[in-house]
Scaffold this motif. Structure first.
Motif, mmCIF file in Angstrom:
data_model
loop_
_atom_site.group_PDB
_atom_site.id
_atom_site.type_symbol
_atom_site.label_atom_id
_atom_site.label_comp_id
_atom_site.label_asym_id
_atom_site.label_seq_id
_atom_site.Cartn_x
_atom_site.Cartn_y
_atom_site.Cartn_z
ATOM 1 N N PRO A 38 0.803 -1.237 0.000
ATOM 2 C CA PRO A 38 0.000 0.000 0.000
ATOM 3 C C PRO A 38 0.830 1.279 0.000
ATOM 4 C CG PRO A 38 -0.762 -1.540 1.703
ATOM 5 C CD PRO A 38 0.567 -2.022 1.227
ATOM 6 N N LEU A 39 2.133 1.187 0.117
ATOM 7 C CA LEU A 39 2.980 2.360 0.289
ATOM 8 C C LEU A 39 3.526 2.868 -1.042
ATOM 9 C CD1 LEU A 39 5.038 1.150 3.386
ATOM 10 C CD2 LEU A 39 2.912 2.473 3.364
ATOM 11 N N SER A 40 3.534 4.178 -1.182
ATOM 12 C CA SER A 40 4.188 4.786 -2.338
ATOM 13 C C SER A 40 5.692 4.845 -2.087
ATOM 14 C CB SER A 40 3.651 6.202 -2.541
ATOM 15 O OG SER A 40 4.058 7.043 -1.454
ATOM 16 N N ALA A 41 6.426 5.176 -3.137
ATOM 17 C CA ALA A 41 7.865 5.334 -2.965
ATOM 18 C C ALA A 41 8.172 6.454 -1.973
ATOM 19 C CB ALA A 41 8.514 5.629 -4.316
ATOM 20 N N GLU A 42 7.321 7.492 -1.978
ATOM 21 C CA GLU A 42 7.511 8.592 -1.029
ATOM 22 C C GLU A 42 7.257 8.124 0.402
ATOM 23 O OE1 GLU A 42 6.585 10.273 -5.019
ATOM 24 O OE2 GLU A 42 5.688 8.726 -3.765
ATOM 25 N N ASP A 43 6.192 7.334 0.610
ATOM 26 C CA ASP A 43 5.927 6.780 1.940
ATOM 27 C C ASP A 43 7.128 5.987 2.448
ATOM 28 O OD1 ASP A 43 3.242 7.671 2.042
ATOM 29 O OD2 ASP A 43 2.522 5.854 1.046
ATOM 30 N N ALA A 44 7.705 5.202 1.552
ATOM 31 C CA ALA A 44 8.695 4.207 1.949
ATOM 32 C C ALA A 44 10.021 4.808 2.387
ATOM 33 C CB ALA A 44 8.929 3.215 0.803
ATOM 34 N N ILE A 45 10.226 6.094 2.142
ATOM 35 C CA ILE A 45 11.504 6.703 2.534
ATOM 36 C C ILE A 45 11.396 7.491 3.834
ATOM 37 C CG2 ILE A 45 11.218 8.898 1.305
ATOM 38 C CD1 ILE A 45 14.152 8.756 0.545
ATOM 39 N N VAL A 46 10.177 7.733 4.327
ATOM 40 C CA VAL A 46 9.992 8.616 5.480
ATOM 41 C C VAL A 46 10.520 7.960 6.753
ATOM 42 C CG1 VAL A 46 8.300 9.791 6.926
ATOM 43 C CG2 VAL A 46 8.003 9.748 4.445
ATOM 44 N N GLN A 47 11.282 8.736 7.516
ATOM 45 C CA GLN A 47 11.728 8.344 8.852
ATOM 46 C C GLN A 47 11.288 9.465 9.786
ATOM 47 O OE1 GLN A 47 15.996 8.006 9.450
ATOM 48 N NE2 GLN A 47 15.729 6.684 11.240
ATOM 49 N N SER A 48 10.234 9.198 10.568
ATOM 50 C CA SER A 48 9.602 10.261 11.345
ATOM 51 C C SER A 48 10.269 10.525 12.676
ATOM 52 C CB SER A 48 8.122 9.935 11.560
ATOM 53 O OG SER A 48 7.969 8.631 12.100
ATOM 54 N N MET A 49 11.148 9.644 13.120
ATOM 55 C CA MET A 49 11.906 9.858 14.351
ATOM 56 C C MET A 49 13.097 8.908 14.339
ATOM 57 S SD MET A 49 9.627 7.927 17.266
ATOM 58 C CE MET A 49 9.006 6.257 17.029
ATOM 59 N N ASP A 51 14.077 6.570 16.300
ATOM 60 C CA ASP A 51 13.832 5.183 16.696
ATOM 61 C C ASP A 51 13.132 4.372 15.615
ATOM 62 O OD1 ASP A 51 15.009 5.406 19.173
ATOM 63 O OD2 ASP A 51 13.145 5.880 20.218
ATOM 64 N N ALA A 52 12.542 5.039 14.633
ATOM 65 C CA ALA A 52 11.840 4.348 13.550
ATOM 66 C C ALA A 52 12.747 4.258 12.334
ATOM 67 C CB ALA A 52 10.559 5.081 13.193
ATOM 68 N N SER A 53 12.399 3.374 11.415
ATOM 69 C CA SER A 53 13.161 3.232 10.175
ATOM 70 C C SER A 53 12.211 3.315 8.987
ATOM 71 C CB SER A 53 13.902 1.888 10.138
ATOM 72 O OG SER A 53 14.882 1.824 11.145
ATOM 73 N N PRO A 54 12.692 3.778 7.843
ATOM 74 C CA PRO A 54 11.855 3.805 6.646
ATOM 75 C C PRO A 54 11.463 2.401 6.208
ATOM 76 C CG PRO A 54 13.831 5.164 6.378
ATOM 77 C CD PRO A 54 14.032 4.341 7.618
ATOM 78 N N SER A 55 10.289 2.287 5.620
ATOM 79 C CA SER A 55 9.825 0.980 5.135
ATOM 80 C C SER A 55 10.806 0.386 4.137
ATOM 81 C CB SER A 55 8.442 1.123 4.484
ATOM 82 O OG SER A 55 7.510 1.664 5.381
ATOM 83 N N LYS A 56 11.367 1.239 3.295
ATOM 84 C CA LYS A 56 12.334 0.773 2.295
ATOM 85 C C LYS A 56 13.542 0.148 2.975
ATOM 86 C CE LYS A 56 14.823 3.817 0.032
ATOM 87 N NZ LYS A 56 15.190 4.904 -0.926
ATOM 88 N N TRP A 57 13.970 0.743 4.072
ATOM 89 C CA TRP A 57 15.121 0.203 4.784
ATOM 90 C C TRP A 57 14.790 -1.163 5.389
ATOM 91 C CZ3 TRP A 57 16.707 -1.622 9.446
ATOM 92 C CH2 TRP A 57 18.093 -1.730 9.643
ATOM 93 N N HIS A 58 13.592 -1.331 5.960
ATOM 94 C CA HIS A 58 13.199 -2.643 6.498
ATOM 95 C C HIS A 58 13.249 -3.704 5.398
ATOM 96 C CE1 HIS A 58 12.047 -1.388 10.502
ATOM 97 N NE2 HIS A 58 11.184 -0.507 10.055
#
Length: 434
Positions: A38-49, A51-58
Motif C-alpha cells: 500500500p505504500l508509495s515510494a515517497e511513503d517508503a523513505i519517510v523516517q519520522s523519528m 527510533d523508527a526506520s523507513p519501510s524501504k530500509w526494512h
C-alpha cells in the motif's frame, strides 16, 4: 561462519520435509511485500523519528540479512551490490561499519524499485540454493533465525509507517479497507489467582530443543512465584479514560521520577495516538472513533506503571505472565486477522483464566530485560542479536495485532526502553495476594 548453536546444546535437530523451510521462506518474504504494497515510494523513505526506520530500509535490511549470513557464507559469493552492505547493516559491528540509524531517512537512493529488485534477486538465489540442496542443518537453522528476524521487521514496518503517517497533518490511512474492529459489550475485569511456589520458565536452548526460540529466551530455569493474581484481560480504553479524568497525567506521586520528567518534557496527556478529547485515535485505517472496550494501546512503560499505581495494583513480572500463558493455545488478534488494531474481548470469553494474553497488545511487565541464569549468546556475529541490548529495557509479552501468529510463544521476550510508546504496547494488571 560458525554454526548457530548454544554451547552445551544437544545435536541440532534435523528439519522434517525437504521443502518445508523453503515454503516457509517464500511465505514470510511474500508477507513483507504484501505489507509494503500500500505504500508509495515517497511513503517508503519517510523516517519520522530516530527510533523508527523507513519501510524501504526494512525491506532492504531483511534481505541483507540473508545475503550476509546465508548466501555470503559460501566461498566466492558475489554480493548484489557491495556498497549496500554499509547501507543496510543494522547493528552487527563485528561484520563491519554501518550507516547511522537516525539518518536512514536520508537514503533516497537506492530507489524503492531497486530495493524490490534486490529482494527478488536474493530470493531467486535462495530458491536456487534450496533447489540444489545447498543448505546443511546449521545453515537451515540460520535461515530459520532470519525468518523470525524478518517477522520482527514486519511488525516494525507497520509501527514505523503508522508513526510516519500520523506525523502528517492530513493523518492519511495506511489502508482504507481495513476491517473495522468488532463491537462488544463491556467485560468486567476479574482477578485470576496465579500459581505460587517454584515453577519453570524459559525455553530449552534451540536448536537442540527442536522448537525455535531466540537465545534470550533460554535456558529453561526455575524461579519462585509469590502469591499473586492477574487481571482477566488487558486494561481498556474506558479504564484509561478514567485515569486521565482523575488527573493521572497531573499527579506526580503516581509516576516514577524519570517518567514524570518525561511527561513534563513531552507534554503527555494521553496515549500516543489519541486526539485531545480522547474521542478518536489514529489507526492504520486513519482516524477512528475510540472503542471504549478495546485494550488501550501505545503506552510507554512509564504510563503503564503509573496506571497500575493509580489502580492500586502493579504490573506483572514476566515469570507470572509466562506461567499463566504456558499451555494455553496461541489464539488472538494477530496481523493475519487484518484489523491491525486491538479489538475488544470476544463475547463469551472463557472465565476463570486470563484471556487476550496473545495478540492485540504487547503487555508491559515489571521485569527488566536481563540474562537468565546460564544464558549463552549465539556464537559469532549473530551473538549481537539480543544479548548486547540487555541494559535499560523492560520486557513485554504476548504479541500484538501487528505480530504474525506463528512468531510468538509463551516464552517470547520482547523489549523496549521505558519511554517507548510507538509500538502496540498496553498492559495487564497484577496484584499481590495474601
Amino acid at each position: 561462519m560458525q554454526t548457530i548453536r548454544q554451547a552445551g546444546a544437544a545435536a541440532p535437530a534435523t528439519f522434517s520435509g525437504a521443502d518445508a523451510l523453503a515454503a516457509h521462506y517464500r511465505s514470510v518474504r511474500a508477507r513483507s511485500r504484501t505489507l509494503a504494497a500500500p505504500l508509495s515510494a515517497e511513503d517508503a523513505i519517510v523516517q519520522s523519528m530516530p527510533d523508527a526506520s523507513p519501510s524501504k530500509w526494512h525491506l532492504a535490511h531483511t534481505t541483507w540479512f540473508f545475503e550476509q549470513f546465508v548466501l555470503g557464507a559460501r566461498p566466492g559469493y558475489a554480493p548484489f551490490d557491495p556498497d549496500w552492505h554499509y547501507l543496510f547493516n543494522s547493528y552487527y559491528n563485528s561484520v563491519g561499519p554501518m550507516h547511522a540509524r537516525p539518518k536512514r531517512g536520508l537514503l533516497s537512493r537506492p530507489a524503492l524499485a531497486q530495493v524490490l529488485a534486490y529482494r527478488d534477486a536474493v530470493d531467486a538465489r535462495m530458491a536456487e540454493a534450496f533447489e540444489r540442496g545447498d543448505f546443511d542443518d546449521a545453515m537451515r537453522q540460520r535461515i530459520t533465525l532470519g525468518l523470525h528476524h524478518e517477522q520482527q521487521h514486519q511488525e516494525l514496518l507497520l509501527t514505523d509507517i503508522k508513526h510516519a503517517l500520523w506525523s502528517n497533518p492530513l493523518k492519511p490511512a495506511y489502508r482504507d479497507d481495513l476491517s473495522m474492529p468488532r463491537q462488544a459489550s463491556p467485560e468486567r475485569l476479574e482477578w485470576i489467582a496465579g500459581s505460587e511456589g517454584e515453577v519453570e520458565i524459559g525455553a530449552a536452548p534451540w536448536p537442540g530443543s527442536g522448537q525455535f526460540a531466540f537465545d534470550s529466551e533460554s535456558p529453561r530455569h526455575r524461579t519462585l512465584l509469590s502469591p499473586h493474581a492477574l487481571a482477566s484481560r488487558p486494561v481498556s480504553n474506558s479504564e484509561f479514560h478514567d485515569f486521565i479524568a482523575d488527573g493521572g497525567y497531573r499527579t506526580a506521586t503516581l509516576w516514577l521520577s524519570a517518567g514524570w520528567a518525561q511527561v513534563q518534557a513531552e507534554g503527555w496527556r494521553g496515549p500516543l495516538y489519541w486526539d485531545e478529547d480522547g474521542a478518536r485515535e489514529f489507526t492504520l485505517g486513519g482516524m477512528r472513533q475510540l472503542d471504549p472496550h478495546a485494550p488501550v494501546v501505545h503506552l510507554s512503560y512509564y504510563e503503564a506503571d503509573a496506571f497500575a499505581r493509580w489502580a492500586g495494583a502493579r504490573l506483572p513480572t514476566e515469570a507470572e505472565w509466562e506461567h499463566a500463558a504456558a499451555g494455553q493455545p496461541v489464539r488472538g488478534n494477530f496481523v493475519e486477522d487484518d484489523y491491525l488494531h486491538p479489538v475488544a474481548p470476544a463475547e463469551g470469553a472463557a472465565k476463570g483464566a486470563p484471556h487476550q494474553l496473545y495478540g492485540d497488545v504487547w503487555e508491559w511487565t515489571s521485569s527488566t530485560y536481563t540474562a537468565y541464569p546460564g544464558f549463552r549468546e549465539l556464537p559469532g556475529a549473530l551473538g549481537e542479536y539480543n544479548g548486547k541490548f540487555m541494559c535499560g529495557q523492560f520486557v513485554l509479552r504476548g504479541g500484538s495485532c501487528a505480530t504474525p501468529r506463528d512468531h510468538v510463544r509463551a516464552s517470547y521476550r520482547n523489549f523496549f526502553t521505558p519511554p517507548d510508546r510507538w509500538q502496540f504496547s498496553g498492559l495487564r494488571l497484577a496484584k499481590d495476594a495474601a
